[in-house]
Design a protein around this motif. Structure first.
Motif, short mmCIF file in Angstrom:
data_model
loop_
_atom_site.label_atom_id
_atom_site.label_comp_id
_atom_site.label_asym_id
_atom_site.label_seq_id
_atom_site.Cartn_x
_atom_site.Cartn_y
_atom_site.Cartn_z
N GLN A 63 -4.30 -0.47 -3.15
CA GLN A 63 -4.22 -0.36 -1.70
C GLN A 63 -3.76 1.05 -1.32
N ASN A 64 -4.64 1.82 -0.69
CA ASN A 64 -4.23 3.14 -0.22
C ASN A 64 -4.74 3.30 1.19
N MET A 65 -3.86 3.05 2.16
CA MET A 65 -4.34 2.92 3.53
C MET A 65 -4.76 4.24 4.13
N SER A 66 -4.07 5.32 3.77
CA SER A 66 -4.46 6.61 4.35
C SER A 66 -5.86 6.98 3.93
N TYR A 101 2.48 9.37 -2.29
CA TYR A 101 3.94 9.41 -2.29
C TYR A 101 4.43 9.56 -3.72
N VAL A 106 8.30 5.89 -3.73
CA VAL A 106 7.77 4.53 -3.81
C VAL A 106 8.85 3.58 -4.34
N ALA A 109 11.07 2.74 -1.63
CA ALA A 109 10.38 1.83 -0.72
C ALA A 109 10.45 0.39 -1.23
N TYR A 110 10.25 0.21 -2.54
CA TYR A 110 10.36 -1.13 -3.13
C TYR A 110 11.76 -1.69 -2.91
N VAL A 112 13.99 -0.82 -0.56
CA VAL A 112 14.25 -1.11 0.85
C VAL A 112 13.56 -2.41 1.24
N ALA A 113 12.29 -2.56 0.84
CA ALA A 113 11.56 -3.78 1.20
C ALA A 113 12.27 -5.00 0.64
N GLY B 20 9.01 -0.56 4.27
CA GLY B 20 8.99 -0.33 2.83
C GLY B 20 7.59 -0.50 2.28
N PHE B 21 6.90 -1.55 2.76
CA PHE B 21 5.55 -1.82 2.27
C PHE B 21 4.57 -0.74 2.69
N VAL B 23 5.05 2.41 2.80
CA VAL B 23 5.12 3.49 1.81
C VAL B 23 4.43 3.05 0.53
N MET B 24 4.64 1.77 0.15
CA MET B 24 4.01 1.26 -1.06
C MET B 24 2.50 1.33 -0.98
N TYR B 25 1.94 1.07 0.21
CA TYR B 25 0.49 1.11 0.35
C TYR B 25 0.01 2.50 0.72
N ASN B 26 0.88 3.52 0.59
CA ASN B 26 0.47 4.90 0.84
C ASN B 26 -0.06 5.14 2.25
N LEU B 27 0.64 4.61 3.22
CA LEU B 27 0.26 4.86 4.61
C LEU B 27 1.02 6.10 5.05
N HIS B 28 0.28 7.20 5.30
CA HIS B 28 0.98 8.47 5.55
C HIS B 28 1.19 8.76 7.03
#
Lengths: 244, 149
Positions: A63-66, A101, A106, A109-110, A112-113, B20-21, B23-28
């Protein structure tokens, strides 16, 4: 291009639709397109009556949203302007060069989530701190598993075992108070929530092969998590007589 | 004060967990990220508001519908695939707790509770999926018919 969409977590119908628009933009009316999570097949009828087929194998989906967002933008732009293939390749390469990132970011992020999901399910601050550490450990573990090319079942199994061990240590040291809250917070990062929604969207939009394919994957991950959590817990309970 | 502890705090927790998620999914993109997190928070508030109905399935269904509507709107605002908002938004509802308790009853050998938890977890997952697909099907019917005209 379609590969770019698929690898970065686009839905199957989006991939097929995009390639279809693409072909029409370049004046090919009856291209045949078929996509499943592992492959994309495109056949174009040639002028001399022979057909041209290309098969793209897609091996990893992350999953790479950007990137998904950028490739989607590029698709729109290409369909409107029909530039040279060379230009498209350059743009695609640029997108693939955009930086990700860093590992440390990352990892945090894990953490914090995990910590906030722990609060969210009703844990207290001590629990959240343990969950934060468990989150850090999870990402480290996943990264290591990726490096040694472990399969998806094994890497989830080991990661959730790590979570359970961290949670047990947290309980023993007295920092955490609710074992279940810590573990639930931390496994939220592993649970394939993305998978579950995309499956239903795929099935309902008619891509049943894709859907069943992914159901198998999600079931596998869920079982891996359950087994991974269960092993240390039941081991600990047998050794020390069910204090947790 | 009751409003703060009942709705505002869960909203913040849900939104932060979603962050947090992201960042995990690389949303910039920061703006898209914030919007996605707010979506997650809204979903949970809707879930809590539907609590008086007493049906977990219904709560999840309504929350999923609200996330899906929110994502479709945001997808048009930011010109990005709606999946981005959807995936982050449904995270607070994903039945992580359900999976955990199912597993726990299983190793305890408590079969009736195990089956009950298993079925309710599957029900929740189904409710989220149906809620999301309802909205996206309707949206697709509307948009494809627009193309034809």
């Amino acid at each position: 291009m379609g590969r770019g969409l698929l690898e970065n977590g686009g839905e199957i119908y989006r991939v097929e639709q995009a390639i279809g628009f693409f072909m029409r933009a370049y004046g090919i009316e009856d291209a045949q397109i078929f996509a499943i999570p592992a492959t994309i097949i495109v056949t174009i009828p040639g002028d001399d009556g022979k057909a041209m087929t290309q098969l793209e194998r897609v091996t990893s989906i992350a999953q790479n949203m950007s990137r998904l967002h950028k490739v989607n933008d590029l698709c729109r732009w290409v369909c409107e302007n029909t530039p040279d293939p060379q230009v498209i390749y350059e743009r695609l390469n640029d997108i693939h060069k955009t930086k990700l990132y860093s590992f440390a970011e990352v990892m945090i992020a894990y953490g914090v989530a995990s910590a906030f999901f722990c609060y969210f399910w009703g844990g207290d601050t001590g629990d959240a701190i343990v969950a934060f550490i468990a989150g850090l450990a999870t990402e480290y573990c996943l990264k290591y598993m990726g490096k040694v090319n472990a399969n998806i079942f094994f890497s989830n199994l080991v990661s959730s075992m790590v979570i359970a061990v961290v949670a047990i240590i947290g309980m023993v040291t007295g920092l955490g108070h609710n074992l279940d809250m810590i573990i639930i917070g931390a496994i939220m990062t592993l649970v394939p929530g993305v998978g579950i929604t995309n499956i239903m969207r795929d099935i309902i939009s008619g891509d049943v092969i894709t859907g069943t394919n992914k159901i198998a994957e999600v079931m596998l991950i869920a079982i891996a998590i359950a087994v991974g959590i269960a092993l240390p817990l039941s081991g600990f309970n047998t050794l020390f007589g069910g204090v947790l | 004060m009751a409003v703060v502890t009942e709705y505002v705090l869960p909203f913040i927790y849900a939104a932060m967990a979603c962050a947090g998620f992201c960042v995990m999914y690389n949303l910039h993109d920061l703006k898209i990220g914030i919007a996605a997190c707010v979506g997650g928070g809204i979903a949970w508030v809707v879930y809590l508001l539907c609590a008086p109905t007493g049906s977990v399935i219904f709560q999840n269904l309504m929350a999923a519908v609200s996330v899906a509507v929110f994502s479709e709107i945001m997808a048009r605002v930011f010109k990005t695939p709606s999946t981005v908002f959807l995936i982050v938004g449904i995270l607070p509802m994903v039945p992580g707790g359900g999976i955990y308790y199912t597993m726990e009853y299983c190793i305890q050998g408590n079969m009736p509770m195990f089956l009950e938890k298993l079925v309710s977890t599957l029900g929740v997952a189904g409710a989220i999926a149906v809620g999301v697909s309802l909205v996206s099907s309707v949206v697709r019917i509307i948009t494809t018919n627009k193309f034809k005209n």
